[in-house]
Design an enzyme around this catalytic site. Structure first.
Site, PDB file in Angstrom:
ATOM      1  N   TRP A 133      42.445  29.851  38.503  1.00 32.60           N
ATOM      2  CA  TRP A 133      41.737  28.663  38.045  1.00 32.60           C
ATOM      3  C   TRP A 133      40.307  28.915  37.620  1.00 32.60           C
ATOM      4  O   TRP A 133      39.645  28.039  37.105  1.00 32.60           O
ATOM      5  CB  TRP A 133      41.716  27.627  39.179  1.00 32.60           C
ATOM      6  N   ASN A 134      39.755  30.122  37.883  1.00 33.08           N
ATOM      7  CA  ASN A 134      38.299  30.249  37.707  1.00 33.08           C
ATOM      8  C   ASN A 134      37.851  30.249  36.247  1.00 33.08           C
ATOM      9  O   ASN A 134      36.736  29.825  35.948  1.00 33.08           O
ATOM     10  CB  ASN A 134      37.734  31.440  38.492  1.00 33.08           C
ATOM     11  N   HIS A 158      50.283  28.678  35.821  1.00 30.67           N
ATOM     12  CA  HIS A 158      48.835  28.599  36.048  1.00 30.67           C
ATOM     13  C   HIS A 158      48.582  28.135  37.486  1.00 30.67           C
ATOM     14  O   HIS A 158      49.496  27.727  38.209  1.00 30.67           O
ATOM     15  CB  HIS A 158      48.215  27.628  35.034  1.00 30.67           C
ATOM     16  N   GLY A 209      44.550  37.309  39.821  1.00 30.19           N
ATOM     17  CA  GLY A 209      44.393  36.489  41.017  1.00 30.19           C
ATOM     18  C   GLY A 209      44.021  37.345  42.200  1.00 30.19           C
ATOM     19  O   GLY A 209      43.428  38.420  42.046  1.00 30.19           O
ATOM     20  N   SER A 210      44.385  36.872  43.373  1.00 29.15           N
ATOM     21  CA  SER A 210      43.995  37.568  44.595  1.00 29.15           C
ATOM     22  C   SER A 210      44.899  38.778  44.851  1.00 29.15           C
ATOM     23  O   SER A 210      46.018  38.868  44.322  1.00 29.15           O
ATOM     24  CB  SER A 210      44.087  36.598  45.774  1.00 29.15           C
ATOM     25  N   GLU A 231      45.308  42.071  37.666  1.00 28.67           N
ATOM     26  CA  GLU A 231      43.846  41.962  37.590  1.00 28.67           C
ATOM     27  C   GLU A 231      43.432  41.186  38.832  1.00 28.67           C
ATOM     28  O   GLU A 231      43.598  39.967  38.892  1.00 28.67           O
ATOM     29  CB  GLU A 231      43.427  41.187  36.329  1.00 28.67           C
ATOM     30  N   LEU A 232      42.915  41.898  39.831  1.00 31.53           N
ATOM     31  CA  LEU A 232      42.723  41.260  41.145  1.00 31.53           C
ATOM     32  C   LEU A 232      41.242  41.089  41.469  1.00 31.53           C
ATOM     33  O   LEU A 232      40.398  41.077  40.589  1.00 31.53           O
ATOM     34  CB  LEU A 232      43.455  42.077  42.211  1.00 31.53           C
ATOM     35  N   CYS A 265      35.574  37.189  39.296  1.00 34.18           N
ATOM     36  CA  CYS A 265      36.039  38.453  39.888  1.00 34.18           C
ATOM     37  C   CYS A 265      34.958  39.520  39.753  1.00 34.18           C
ATOM     38  O   CYS A 265      34.832  40.376  40.615  1.00 34.18           O
ATOM     39  CB  CYS A 265      37.338  38.896  39.237  1.00 34.18           C
ATOM     40  N   GLU A 362      35.785  40.069  49.816  1.00 36.23           N
ATOM     41  CA  GLU A 362      35.257  39.417  48.616  1.00 36.23           C
ATOM     42  C   GLU A 362      34.807  38.008  49.005  1.00 36.23           C
ATOM     43  O   GLU A 362      35.588  37.246  49.574  1.00 36.23           O
ATOM     44  CB  GLU A 362      36.354  39.337  47.549  1.00 36.23           C
TER      45      GLU A 362
END
Ligand code: NAP
Length: 463
Positions: A133-134, A158, A209-210, A231-232, A265, A362
């Protein structure tokens, strides 16, 4: 219902949406596969026209698109408009380059008897895109832009708190002339994700995401023997060397840690400052952070947005408490956050070291971990003492040395004299627990491509 728009500035529920049923999911997979069978053979000129039209629509209706971002996840309106522009830039990047990114490569071979060897690029099929969502538009376009150009088709899952931003893409691509089924947003419940990935018509999954979600989704893909990209998260080091221009560096640090309310991120999450300039840096940084203005994200004067949800703000409070319980010192800065809404008071954490378990986490919000390094070598060692490997930056007046330091930082991206950047024409990707694979540019488009080798041998050539 999982999918809801909740305005983080007011915490009010704006709209709710039903989860997709298994029948709807299967129908979407079928439609995406059918669309793939013709889209893969559609001339590049038609594919690039769709992307260019989508870019033009985003630019023409920038304010409308931006306001939805601010409503759903709270980012300040100026940053929302910048995200719409960036998303248009990415679509235009691929529209402008088209086929040149996937040109057939001739392979030089030693003997004529080995034949004429070439590598052709062919799309794989339906790709599942799981996004956070960022950056609700940018994240989607990072995958959809290159993959639609390549001839793949997309199913989007999403984040559950940006359902309207997700649905915007069905409308955008339809108006841009994309054939039906080639892009479809699904309000996919978690328990149907494996079902989608298992389907033989789905050929890959791209997740941003995470780490937790990444390892679950990548495991589904591995079990089904399918390509994945991840892509974390990250905990970017922002290294300040003794010859840095402190005033400019502080400005970048305040921006790098607080844009998008610190929910990036590649936010500058760990400020690692050498001893010679530590005291000056931290004093000026405190002043810079304290000047940030929290308020209505629709108001152009606001410089620090609420977090994306009350849940995110609550989680961050607990994370800071845990860091303090394990020895960190916490300092809140600036005017008191508004009582209503998902605001988080900007916080500095000092006294963190590797004995504190929070040191390796993080922090997804306006929390700055500031670490004193003895010297340059110590700063590099601290930067690399992280499970993550996404971005990072080095601030120094000596750019030649800056480049040398950049090479010693173990991440996918390092910037000298700038926090990690996000641009349409610069590739993006991390290593270690920040994931694998690339997005954007000519690297991103290769991720879901069959690099097929074709060798044509003259039957009369000698054995
Ligand atoms: P998240 O919880 O992992 O969510 C990301 C996406 O994965 C959402 O669509 C989420 O859907 C979905 N998801 C999560 N668990 C799932 C499961 N078991 N099955 C199916 N889908 C699942 O991440 P987040 O907390 O929203 O986003 C922030 C994280 O993303 C941070 O760690 C940040 O650093 C990282 N990030 C990385 C990059 C990059 O390029 N490296 C860019 C931006 C953000 P639901 O919403 O329905 O749970």
């Amino acid at each position: 219902m999982t999918y809801q728009t909740i305005n983080p500035y007011t915490n009010e529920i704006v709209a709710s949406f039903d989860d997709a049923t298994i029948e709807e999911v299967d129908a979407a997979i079928g439609a995406a596969h059918d669309a793939f069978l013709s889209w893969r053979d559609t001339p590049f000129s038609e594919r690039t026209a769709v992307l260019a039209k989508a870019a033009a629509l985003l630019r023409a209706e920038k304010r409308r698109y931006a306001e939805l971002l601010t409503l759903e996840m709270g980012k300040v309106i100026g940053e929302a408009e910048a995200e719409v522009d960036l998303s248009a830039d990415i679509l235009q990047y691929y529209a402008d380059r088209g086929e040149t990114l996937l040109e057939t490569i001739k392979v030089p071979v030693a003997m004529t008897s080995e034949g004429e060897v070439e590598i052709v690029s062919e799309p794989l099929g339906v790709i599942l895109s799981v996004e956070p969502w960022n950056f609700p538009y940018y994240q989607v376009v990072r995958v959809a832009g290159p993959q639609l150009l390549a001839g793949n088709t997309i199913l989007l899952k999403h984040a559950s708190n940006v359902p309207q931003a997700a649905a915007m893409f069905d409308d955008l691509f339809e108006r841009a002339g994309l054939p039906a089924g080639a892009f479809k947003n699904l309000y996919l419940p978690h328990d149907l994700t494996e079902h989608v990935i298992d389907d033989p018509r789905v050929r890959g999954v791209a997740l941003t995401g995470s780490e937790e979600a990444g390892s679950i989704i990548a495991a589904y893909a591995a079990k089904a023997v399918k390509k994945s990209t991840l892509e974390l998260g990250g905990s970017d080091a922002f290294v300040v060397l003794k010859d840095a221009d402190i005033d400019k560096t502080v400005e970048w640090a305040v921006f790098g840690r607080h844009w998008n309310a610190g929910q990036v991120c590649v936010s500058a999450k760990r400020l690692i400052v050498v001893d010679d300039v530590f005291d000056e840096f931290i004093a000026k940084y405190r002043t810079g952070v304290a000047a940030l203005l929290m308020g209505d994200p629709m108001d152009a004067a606001t410089t620090l947005a609420p977090l994306s949800s009350q849940g995110a703000a609550d989680k961050l409070v607990i994370q800071v408490e845990k860091a303090v319980a394990s020895g960190a010192m916490s300092e809140k800065l600036g005017a008191k956050a508004p009582a209503k809404g998902a605001f988080f008071q900007p916080t500095i954490l000092t006294g963190m070291d590797s004995s504190n378990p929070s040191y390796y986490e993080e922090f997804f919000g306006p929390v700055s971990i500031i670490i004193r390094a003895k010297d340059e070598a110590d700063a590099i060692a601290i930067a690399n003492d992280s499970p993550f490997g996404l971005g990072g930056s080095v601030f120094t007046k000596d750019t030649v040395n800056g480049e040398k330091v950049a090479r010693r930082i173990e991440t996918g991206m390092v910037y000298v004299n700038h926090p990690t950047m996000v641009k349409a024409d610069i590739p993006f990707g991390g290593v270690k627990h920040s994931g694998y694979g690339h997005e954007l540019t000519n690297l991103g488009i290769q991720e879901f491509i069959n690099k097929k080798v074709i060798d044509v041998v003259d039957i009369n050539a000698a054995f």
